[in-house]
Design a protein around this motif. Structure first.
Motif, PDB file in Angstrom:
ATOM      1  N   ILE A  44       8.846   3.589 -20.560  1.00  0.00           N
ATOM      2  CA  ILE A  44       9.112   3.380 -19.126  1.00  0.00           C
ATOM      3  C   ILE A  44       8.333   4.429 -18.340  1.00  0.00           C
ATOM      4  N   SER A  45       7.823   4.030 -17.180  1.00  0.00           N
ATOM      5  CA  SER A  45       7.260   5.011 -16.247  1.00  0.00           C
ATOM      6  C   SER A  45       7.619   4.604 -14.826  1.00  0.00           C
ATOM      7  N   GLY A  46       7.612   5.586 -13.946  1.00  0.00           N
ATOM      8  CA  GLY A  46       7.845   5.338 -12.526  1.00  0.00           C
ATOM      9  C   GLY A  46       6.683   5.892 -11.733  1.00  0.00           C
ATOM     10  N   ILE A  47       6.060   5.053 -10.909  1.00  0.00           N
ATOM     11  CA  ILE A  47       4.926   5.495 -10.107  1.00  0.00           C
ATOM     12  C   ILE A  47       5.214   5.290  -8.629  1.00  0.00           C
ATOM     13  N   SER A  48       4.493   6.039  -7.799  1.00  0.00           N
ATOM     14  CA  SER A  48       4.573   5.914  -6.347  1.00  0.00           C
ATOM     15  C   SER A  48       3.174   5.669  -5.800  1.00  0.00           C
ATOM     16  N   ARG A  49       3.110   5.072  -4.623  1.00  0.00           N
ATOM     17  CA  ARG A  49       1.796   4.827  -4.010  1.00  0.00           C
ATOM     18  C   ARG A  49       1.832   5.108  -2.517  1.00  0.00           C
ATOM     19  N   GLN A  92       0.821  -1.200   0.000  1.00  0.00           N
ATOM     20  CA  GLN A  92       0.000   0.000   0.000  1.00  0.00           C
ATOM     21  C   GLN A  92       0.865   1.264   0.000  1.00  0.00           C
ATOM     22  N   TYR A  93       2.158   1.076   0.189  1.00  0.00           N
ATOM     23  CA  TYR A  93       3.112   2.186   0.100  1.00  0.00           C
ATOM     24  C   TYR A  93       4.340   1.689  -0.645  1.00  0.00           C
ATOM     25  N   PHE A  94       4.723   2.407  -1.676  1.00  0.00           N
ATOM     26  CA  PHE A  94       6.049   2.196  -2.269  1.00  0.00           C
ATOM     27  C   PHE A  94       6.542   3.536  -2.802  1.00  0.00           C
ATOM     28  N   GLY A  95       7.825   3.786  -2.560  1.00  0.00           N
ATOM     29  CA  GLY A  95       8.408   5.061  -2.958  1.00  0.00           C
ATOM     30  C   GLY A  95       8.505   5.214  -4.461  1.00  0.00           C
ATOM     31  N   LEU A  96       8.906   4.140  -5.151  1.00  0.00           N
ATOM     32  CA  LEU A  96       9.024   4.192  -6.605  1.00  0.00           C
ATOM     33  C   LEU A  96       8.960   2.775  -7.159  1.00  0.00           C
ATOM     34  N   GLN A  97       8.119   2.609  -8.164  1.00  0.00           N
ATOM     35  CA  GLN A  97       7.987   1.315  -8.828  1.00  0.00           C
ATOM     36  C   GLN A  97       8.050   1.543 -10.330  1.00  0.00           C
ATOM     37  N   MET A  98       8.941   0.813 -10.997  1.00  0.00           N
ATOM     38  CA  MET A  98       9.167   0.994 -12.422  1.00  0.00           C
ATOM     39  C   MET A  98       8.292   0.038 -13.241  1.00  0.00           C
ATOM     40  N   HIS A  99       7.726   0.561 -14.337  1.00  0.00           N
ATOM     41  CA  HIS A  99       6.904  -0.213 -15.269  1.00  0.00           C
ATOM     42  C   HIS A  99       7.474  -0.019 -16.680  1.00  0.00           C
ATOM     43  N   MET A 100       7.212  -1.001 -17.559  1.00  0.00           N
ATOM     44  CA  MET A 100       7.749  -0.850 -18.922  1.00  0.00           C
ATOM     45  C   MET A 100       6.921  -1.625 -19.945  1.00  0.00           C
ATOM     46  N   HIS A 102      -3.756   6.433  -3.224  1.00  0.00           N
ATOM     47  CA  HIS A 102      -3.324   7.494  -4.135  1.00  0.00           C
ATOM     48  C   HIS A 102      -2.070   7.050  -4.893  1.00  0.00           C
ATOM     49  N   ILE A 103      -2.176   6.992  -6.222  1.00  0.00           N
ATOM     50  CA  ILE A 103      -1.028   6.695  -7.092  1.00  0.00           C
ATOM     51  C   ILE A 103      -0.554   7.995  -7.732  1.00  0.00           C
ATOM     52  N   ILE A 104       0.764   8.207  -7.742  1.00  0.00           N
ATOM     53  CA  ILE A 104       1.327   9.382  -8.411  1.00  0.00           C
ATOM     54  C   ILE A 104       2.308   8.917  -9.480  1.00  0.00           C
ATOM     55  N   CYS A 105       2.097   9.359 -10.706  1.00  0.00           N
ATOM     56  CA  CYS A 105       3.069   9.098 -11.769  1.00  0.00           C
ATOM     57  C   CYS A 105       4.190  10.121 -11.653  1.00  0.00           C
ATOM     58  N   GLN A 106       5.381   9.662 -11.354  1.00  0.00           N
ATOM     59  CA  GLN A 106       6.505  10.568 -11.125  1.00  0.00           C
ATOM     60  C   GLN A 106       7.187  10.987 -12.423  1.00  0.00           C
ATOM     61  N   PHE A 107       7.268  10.080 -13.392  1.00  0.00           N
ATOM     62  CA  PHE A 107       7.944  10.411 -14.644  1.00  0.00           C
ATOM     63  C   PHE A 107       7.679   9.315 -15.673  1.00  0.00           C
ATOM     64  N   GLY A 108       8.038   9.597 -16.903  1.00  0.00           N
ATOM     65  CA  GLY A 108       7.926   8.621 -17.973  1.00  0.00           C
ATOM     66  C   GLY A 108       8.903   8.965 -19.086  1.00  0.00           C
ATOM     67  N   ALA A 109       9.215   7.977 -19.915  1.00  0.00           N
ATOM     68  CA  ALA A 109      10.115   8.200 -21.049  1.00  0.00           C
ATOM     69  C   ALA A 109       9.846   7.144 -22.099  1.00  0.00           C
ATOM     70  N   ILE A 110      10.157   7.471 -23.351  1.00  0.00           N
ATOM     71  CA  ILE A 110      10.036   6.507 -24.440  1.00  0.00           C
ATOM     72  C   ILE A 110      11.338   6.491 -25.233  1.00  0.00           C
ATOM     73  N   ASP A 111      11.571   5.371 -25.920  1.00  0.00           N
ATOM     74  CA  ASP A 111      12.670   5.309 -26.880  1.00  0.00           C
ATOM     75  C   ASP A 111      12.100   5.819 -28.198  1.00  0.00           C
ATOM     76  N   GLU A 112      12.491   7.007 -28.588  1.00  0.00           N
ATOM     77  CA  GLU A 112      11.869   7.658 -29.739  1.00  0.00           C
ATOM     78  C   GLU A 112      12.259   7.024 -31.071  1.00  0.00           C
TER      79      GLU A 112
END
Length: 413
Positions: free
Chosen positions: A300-305, A278-286, A309-319
């Motif tokens: 890639i994205s990094g989310i927190s919980r 129910q709590y994680f500082g940062l979790q990476m998804h891809m 409440h989920i917060i999307c901290q950042f994201g990136a793509i290989d262009e």
């Protein structure tokens, strides 16, 4: 519009009006007395506050970015001096403001810990104190904060605060403020993913998802992955840094993730989690590709919980990989749909006005900055912050002017 007039016998009497005024004055006096009885201390370390801090952060209304583990990861990486404000009343901790001192050109600014990488800030307030927020005397509150920080800071600058969050007014709302140039964007979760989509343009979004899926399958397929091991999570974060650096370079913009301290901080968050998830500082998804591009990572994205409440901290793509599939948007679909049924009530896309956020988020939340001078130098710095912030806000709501300003920024580098 209809109006209603009361019969003369129903009109409020002078006695009733006087009584109401007296009750209002008593409430104000009561809060002033309570404020006068606050015991405010300033701490230069987090550890002595850990038990009280963790007790306050259990409330869903408190931002993840003021949680103990989030702040501890930042403090470990940056090692800035702390000036954490703690207030007690009748022996109970009623609020904690996790503040660090940032020094620049002789100015000492007291800011929320990790403010540079926070999407929403609330401070930590006991529910009883927060519920009394509307009756807190702003002048007395401001005076106590100034007194507590004298000799430690020139300016108290608490940024990105929603005046109301999830139905509760911020106790900080009465302090001197300026509206931040950035808003945040949220997607409320309904019981089923299909219900959540109905808040958006569901037909177009489903159509876009089908097109993306077909293109990805035609290129060999894909898999949506949340790496299970800590080592894989850390490795994916390093790949994010490389992708984001290339993106910033292509735009001529500074890389806000490039410094060693920020990378250490984000790596530190990966291992901050509780047993219930129910709590994680940062979790990476891809999104990882198959076929011709076997093993390559398209998005890639990094989310927190924290709680629901989920917060999307950042994201990136290989262009360079299948840009016509919009892999970043496709990753959001996978993440959001996968979180349904897991106790999530709100998906937060964070600060910054971007097209993809508006397409996903029906809720827009204005943020504000507390600007409270502590010293004469702080008065000047506070006025400058207000001027700059209002200037940025003026530019951002004018697309042509904003595009021109971005071009200048890119050329300056």
């Amino acid at each position: 519009m209809q109006t209603q007039q009361l019969d003369v016998h129903e009109q409020p009497s002078d006695d009733v009006a006087l009584a109401d005024a007296a009750i209002s004055r008593l409430r104000q006096l009561s809060m002033k007395l309570a404020m006068a009885q606050l015991n405010i201390e300033v701490f230069d370390a987090m550890q002595p506050l850990e038990d009280d801090w963790r007790a306050l952060e259990r409330d869903n209304h408190q931002s993840l970015h003021q949680s103990y583990d989030w702040c501890a990861a930042w403090v470990s990486a940056f090692q800035r001096p702390l000036a954490i404000v703690k207030a007690t009343h009748a022996g109970q901790t009623v609020f904690i403001l996790p503040v660090e001192i940032v020094k620049s050109r002789g100015l000492r600014t007291a800011r929320f810990i990790a403010a540079d990488h926070s999407n929403i800030n609330t401070g930590l307030f006991a529910e009883s104190f927060a519920e009394a927020g509307r009756t807190i005397a702003p002048h007395e509150f401001a005076g106590q904060l100034r007194h507590a920080l004298q000799g430690r800071a020139d300016l108290l600058l608490l940024q990105n605060i929603p005046l109301e969050w999830r139905g509760r007014e911020s106790p900080l709302a009465g302090l001197p403020m300026v509206q931040n140039q950035n808003h945040a964007y949220q997607l409320p979760f309904l019981p089923a993913f299909e219900d959540t989509l109905k808040q958006l343009n569901a037909k177009n979004r489903r159509k876009k998802f089908r097109v993306q899926s077909k293109r990805l399958e035609a290129a060999g397929g894909f898999e949506y992955v949340i790496p299970e091991t800590s080592a894989e999570q850390h490795g994916l974060l390093d790949i994010f840094f490389r992708l984001k650096s290339a993106r910033f370079a292509s735009l001529g913009l500074p890389d806000v993730f490039a410094d060693r301290e920020t990378q250490t901080f984000l790596h530190g968050l990966i291992d901050k989690q509780d047993d219930t998830r129910q709590y994680f500082g940062l979790q990476m998804h891809m999104i990882r590709l198959k076929g011709e591009h076997e093993g390559k990572i398209a998005a890639i994205s990094g989310i927190s919980r924290k709680g629901d409440h989920i917060i999307c901290q950042f994201g990136a793509i290989d262009e360079e990989l299948l840009p016509d599939t919009s892999p970043g948007e496709f990753l959001y679909w996978q993440t959001i749909s996968g979180l349904h049924g897991k106790g999530v009530a709100l998906f937060d896309f964070g600060l910054g006005d971007q097209t993809y956020k508006r397409s996903w988020a029906p809720v827009e939340t204005a943020h504000y900055d507390v600007v409270l001078p502590v010293s004469p130098f702080g008065v000047v710095a506070g006025a400058a912050h207000r001027l700059v912030t209002r200037g940025k806000a003026h530019i951002k709501v004018r697309p042509k002017l904003y595009k021109f300003a971005q071009g200048i920024r890119a050329r300056i580098g």
